[in-house]
Design a protein around this motif. Structure first.
Motif, PDB file in Angstrom:
ATOM      1  N   ARG A  53      -2.900   8.309 -10.269  1.00  0.00           N
ATOM      2  CA  ARG A  53      -4.027   9.157 -10.045  1.00  0.00           C
ATOM      3  C   ARG A  53      -5.098   9.360  -9.044  1.00  0.00           C
ATOM      4  O   ARG A  53      -5.448  10.141  -8.390  1.00  0.00           O
ATOM      5  CB  ARG A  53      -5.241   9.189 -11.111  1.00  0.00           C
ATOM      6  N   HIS A  54      -5.181   7.771  -8.583  1.00  0.00           N
ATOM      7  CA  HIS A  54      -6.760   7.387  -7.868  1.00  0.00           C
ATOM      8  C   HIS A  54      -5.723   6.802  -6.450  1.00  0.00           C
ATOM      9  O   HIS A  54      -5.518   5.496  -7.380  1.00  0.00           O
ATOM     10  CB  HIS A  54      -7.638   7.618  -7.944  1.00  0.00           C
ATOM     11  N   ILE A  76       0.736  -1.341   0.224  1.00  0.00           N
ATOM     12  CA  ILE A  76      -0.303  -0.071  -0.227  1.00  0.00           C
ATOM     13  C   ILE A  76       1.079   1.410  -0.438  1.00  0.00           C
ATOM     14  O   ILE A  76       0.594   2.594   0.212  1.00  0.00           O
ATOM     15  CB  ILE A  76      -0.514   0.261   1.527  1.00  0.00           C
ATOM     16  N   LEU A  77       1.643   1.306   1.089  1.00  0.00           N
ATOM     17  CA  LEU A  77       2.698   2.558   0.752  1.00  0.00           C
ATOM     18  C   LEU A  77       2.849   2.977  -0.371  1.00  0.00           C
ATOM     19  O   LEU A  77       2.987   3.552  -1.513  1.00  0.00           O
ATOM     20  CB  LEU A  77       3.808   2.484   2.184  1.00  0.00           C
ATOM     21  N   ILE A  78       3.918   1.860  -1.181  1.00  0.00           N
ATOM     22  CA  ILE A  78       4.402   1.984  -2.177  1.00  0.00           C
ATOM     23  C   ILE A  78       3.822   2.566  -3.409  1.00  0.00           C
ATOM     24  O   ILE A  78       4.095   3.768  -3.906  1.00  0.00           O
ATOM     25  CB  ILE A  78       5.044   1.058  -3.495  1.00  0.00           C
ATOM     26  N   PRO A  79       2.493   2.622  -3.955  1.00  0.00           N
ATOM     27  CA  PRO A  79       1.607   3.146  -4.755  1.00  0.00           C
ATOM     28  C   PRO A  79       0.790   4.674  -4.201  1.00  0.00           C
ATOM     29  O   PRO A  79       1.704   4.985  -4.836  1.00  0.00           O
ATOM     30  CB  PRO A  79       0.291   1.720  -4.574  1.00  0.00           C
ATOM     31  N   THR A  80       0.779   4.585  -2.536  1.00  0.00           N
ATOM     32  CA  THR A  80       0.501   5.631  -2.291  1.00  0.00           C
ATOM     33  C   THR A  80       1.784   7.226  -2.190  1.00  0.00           C
ATOM     34  O   THR A  80       1.699   7.982  -2.390  1.00  0.00           O
ATOM     35  CB  THR A  80       0.448   5.641  -0.792  1.00  0.00           C
ATOM     36  N   PHE A  81       3.026   6.174  -1.965  1.00  0.00           N
ATOM     37  CA  PHE A  81       3.868   7.290  -2.656  1.00  0.00           C
ATOM     38  C   PHE A  81       4.305   7.524  -3.867  1.00  0.00           C
ATOM     39  O   PHE A  81       4.543   9.158  -4.587  1.00  0.00           O
ATOM     40  CB  PHE A  81       5.374   6.299  -2.032  1.00  0.00           C
ATOM     41  N   LEU A  82       3.929   6.793  -4.611  1.00  0.00           N
ATOM     42  CA  LEU A  82       3.642   7.292  -5.919  1.00  0.00           C
ATOM     43  C   LEU A  82       2.402   8.269  -6.073  1.00  0.00           C
ATOM     44  O   LEU A  82       2.963   9.391  -7.471  1.00  0.00           O
ATOM     45  CB  LEU A  82       3.586   5.682  -7.221  1.00  0.00           C
ATOM     46  N   TRP A  83       1.668   8.510  -5.551  1.00  0.00           N
ATOM     47  CA  TRP A  83       0.221   8.796  -5.641  1.00  0.00           C
ATOM     48  C   TRP A  83       1.298  10.137  -5.088  1.00  0.00           C
ATOM     49  O   TRP A  83       0.701  11.409  -5.311  1.00  0.00           O
ATOM     50  CB  TRP A  83      -0.588   8.300  -4.946  1.00  0.00           C
TER      51      TRP A  83
END
Lengths: 578, 184
Positions: free
Chosen positions: A226-227, A213-220
């Protein structure tokens, strides 16, 4: 790897790396010892920071004092959670992992350079997160629920810290393999190491959830994605957030057994039962993501019921087993040592002036009565409607991670200082009082936060008088009293915490070195003068007579059942909903 | 000791003391009872969270709430300018959360059952109905439809109990529950 094979370079090399502990007779690897010290020191530094910030939070929530302004309060609350719950506890856990593998198994630590890399990553990550929070644009709370966004550095710091912790887990697994290969012990690994192994396995699951979860959130946060779905974020984030609390439970239960063993020579009543209880943690604790999603839209009731109960309370069963076997092992050991009168002589004459024992036993009692019972009630699907996001939640987890885990780790420190740092504990009188001050303080904090939560008071809330809101609302006066009492007990806990930091830092820096014959204050408590009834072999009829433990668990069970059903009664009075 | 390997190499075959076994059995049964309790409450209890949920664009939800207010507005809450919507007994009520308000104020009748539609237009919020103490998480993009029956008359507050930024502590809404037939 170069480091893994370097240690095999001849007996001379091996001999130089180890020393023999005068108290336990264990062989202590120099590299492991230095790494334990480094991680323990980092842990104490972050505890000091996190604890101080916690005091600021409590003094703000005490409406009569209301110390901080709103911006600072939310910033400080974010930093308090992360430093106290993540950095202090995980640094200490890494120290516990190295101790439970290399030291207890008489083994060298696998890949010390990797362990150092892990340490550096964790320190850099922790500093990065703190830096991001201090900038003021990442006051997103420990949970950082999307779509609220922190700066990229906040997520990056957490990721680096987690990668470091993951490497440390693998150094631990590697050390188990090395110890087995090099036959540094006979038979199965000791129970304490088994508990640490459970903690490390859960940690791998936890960190994997965090990465997912944190890697995509970092990219976000950088704008590449985007979302992020807010329900999915929570579901996976809590796979890390809640399961990591189960690392703490496994680790501090292992520490309970460790202290019982070193101070009183306690042995598990039954190896099988205690190990199965740890196995329940590994198998079921990761379902607990549901605990934070019981009043969430978009998840089925079936999923909630099954997950929140850890598949029919099997992980709770694990904790209830430890809740009996830990005091049971202590009672058996004490009876064997000659304290056989009545039901409670073993407990009355336990070494209450030894801070390691006192801290351990307080941790056990507070964790069970306050943390355990409240956790199960909070985690019952429908009951959660009355408690979600109220102060009941921090009340519950201050009983588990502060009065439970933190106090257990503090208690363990009083063994680590003479045995690993090899320093005589400075200010022994302060050390003697420390666990009581901290334990009572932490117990009060959780009790009064839970009280305020029962009255509906919201957590993470700067001003419950709503003085500058368009519409007003008055919480009951008792809620304000609860928060004032919470402030007072937070001061008490801070005094206890400060004493811990002072004693620890002073001992590490200025403590008298422990001589070759071992520390002056003996680690293990003195047996009773008359040991006529003591039996030679554990397991004999005399030692397994545990009336005191049965009384304790009966009291616990009755309290549990009553409190559980009282809450269903409260629930039945709520507005009907379906 | 717990820091040594088990005394018996084949420790998994050692008999478990009776008292310990009894406690394991009691703890296991208690777990089963607590598990059944939640299921039983779904069948017999009257406080269960609705699972009626729809994906919704926040803009669409906003326009629905505005249309609802348009239809049912009976006044404004004091001098705040926040509209008060009187919901037809048994009808659909809408409330949205946004930085930093719950909107609009609802007027319900005691003893009537309503379908309450909740959603957020921006971040997550916490619908905490006080002093009843009903707490429900509200997400953006998700419309949660609760069937709810007020059983007390009076003025109730909706405190936001999910942290939503620096104005979080100002986010408060209101639900008025009136005796049947006394509305407006």
């Amino acid at each position: 790897m170069a480091t893994a094979t370097a240690g095999l370079g001849g007996l001379a090399g091996l001999a130089a790396r180890f020393r023999t502990c005068p108290v336990t007779g264990l062989k202590v690897d120099a590299a492991a010892e230095t790494l334990i010290k480094a991680n323990a020191v980092a842990a104490v530094v972050f505890l000091a920071i996190g604890g101080f910030l916690g005091l600021l939070v409590a003094l703000t929530r005490w409406q009569g004092v209301h110390l901080l302004g709103p911006d600072t309060f939310y910033l400080v609350l974010t930093a308090h959670g992360i430093n106290a719950l993540l950095f202090w506890i995980i640094f200490f856990e890494v120290a516990v992992l190295y101790f439970a593998s290399a030291v207890i198994l008489n083994s060298r630590l696998a890949a010390p350079q990797m362990a150092w890399a892990a340490f550096v990553l964790m320190v850099v990550g922790a500093l990065g997160v703190n830096w991001a929070v201090l900038q003021g644009d990442s006051s997103v709370m420990f949970t950082s629920y999307v779509p609220m966004q922190a700066s990229p550095l906040f997520y990056l710091g957490l990721i680096l810290f987690a990668v470091g912790a993951l490497i440390a887990c693998f150094v631990f697994f590697g050390t188990l393999v090395v110890a087995k290969e090099e036959k540094t012990y006979e038979g199965s690994i000791p129970l304490v190491t088994f508990g640490a192994l459970a903690a490390a396995i859960i940690a791998v699951f936890t960190i994997a959830s965090g990465a997912i979860i944190l890697i995509p959130t970092f990219l976000w946060s950088l704008g590449y994605i985007r979302h992020i779905d807010s329900v999915m974020y929570k579901l996976v984030w809590w796979g890390m957030g809640h399961s990591s609390q189960q690392i703490n439970v496994s680790a501090h239960v292992a520490v309970w057994y460790l202290i019982g063993a070193l101070v009183l020579g306690a042995k598990p009543i039954s190896e099988k039962v205690s190990r199965v209880a740890f196995l329940f943690y590994i198998l079921f604790l990761q379902l607990a993501s549901a605990h934070h999603m019981l009043v969430e839209p978009g998840l089925s009731a079936e999923w909630k019921v099954f997950n929140t109960s850890y598949a029919m309370y099997l992980a709770v069963l694990g904790s209830m087993i430890h809740g009996m076997t830990v005091p049971g092992a202590i009672e058996a050991a004490q009876r064997k040592r000659g304290y056989t009168n009545g039901i409670f002589e073993w407990l009355r004459k336990a070494p209450w002036d030894n801070p390691a024992f006192a801290g351990m036993f307080l941790s056990l009692v507070l964790f069970g009565f306050l943390g355990g019972i409240s956790g199960v009630v909070l985690g019952a699907e429908q009951l959660n409607i009355m408690m979600h996001n109220t102060l009941y939640v921090p009340g519950h987890f201050h009983a588990t991670v502060v009065a439970g885990t933190t106090l257990a780790f503090m208690a363990a420190t009083y063994l680590v200082l003479p045995l690993i740092f090899r320093r005589e504990i400075m200010f022994p009188t302060l050390a003697k009082w420390q666990p009581y001050l901290f334990g009572i303080g932490a117990g009060g904090i959780s009790l009064f936060l839970m009280g305020a939560g029962t009255l509906g008071v919201s957590r993470r809330h700067w001003d419950i008088t709503f003085s500058d809101a368009a519409l007003g609302f008055d919480y009951p006066g008792t809620a304000f009293l609860m928060l004032a009492l919470n402030g007072l007990f937070a001061i008490l806990a801070t005094v206890g915490g400060a004493l811990y930091v002072i004693v620890t830092v002073a001992t590490v820096l200025f403590g008298e070195r422990v001589g070759p014959e071992g520390p002056k204050t003996p680690i293990s408590a003195a047996p009773a003068a008359v040991t006529a009834e003591a039996v030679s072999k554990y397991g004999s009829a005399g030692t397994l007579h545990l009336p005191g433990t049965y009384v304790l668990i009966t009291v616990f069970f009755v309290a549990f059942v009553l409190y559980y059903f009282v809450n269903w009664k409260y629930l039945s009075e709520l507005w009907p909903m379906s | 000791m717990a820091v040594h390997p088990p005394e018996a190499r084949i420790w998994w075959n050692e008999p478990v003391p009776k008292g310990e076994l009894l406690w394991v059995a009691v703890a296991f049964l208690w777990g089963v009872i607590m598990f059944v309790m939640m299921i039983w409450w779904h069948l017999e209890g009257r406080q269960n969270l609705s699972t009626e949920v729809y994906r919704i664009d926040p803009e669409v939800f906003r326009s629905r709430v505005e249309a609802f207010v348009e239809r049912h507005k009976v006044g404004e809450e004091g001098t705040t300018g926040i509209p008060v919507a009187r919901v037809p007994p048994g009808g659909d009520a809408y409330m949205l959360g946004r930085l930093w308000e719950w909107w609009p104020v609802l007027e319900l009748e005691k003893g009537k059952t309503y379908r309450l539609h909740l959603s957020s237009l921006d971040w997550q919020h916490g619908f905490s109905l006080q002093p009843v103490n009903i707490n429900i998480q509200v997400h953006p993009g998700i419309e949660h439809v609760l069937t709810i029956t007020p059983t007390q008359a009076g003025v109730f507050s909706v405190v936001c109990n999910e942290f939503c930024g620096v104005g979080h502590h100002q986010m408060i809404g209101r639900i008025r529950v009136v005796e049947p037939g006394t509305g407006g």
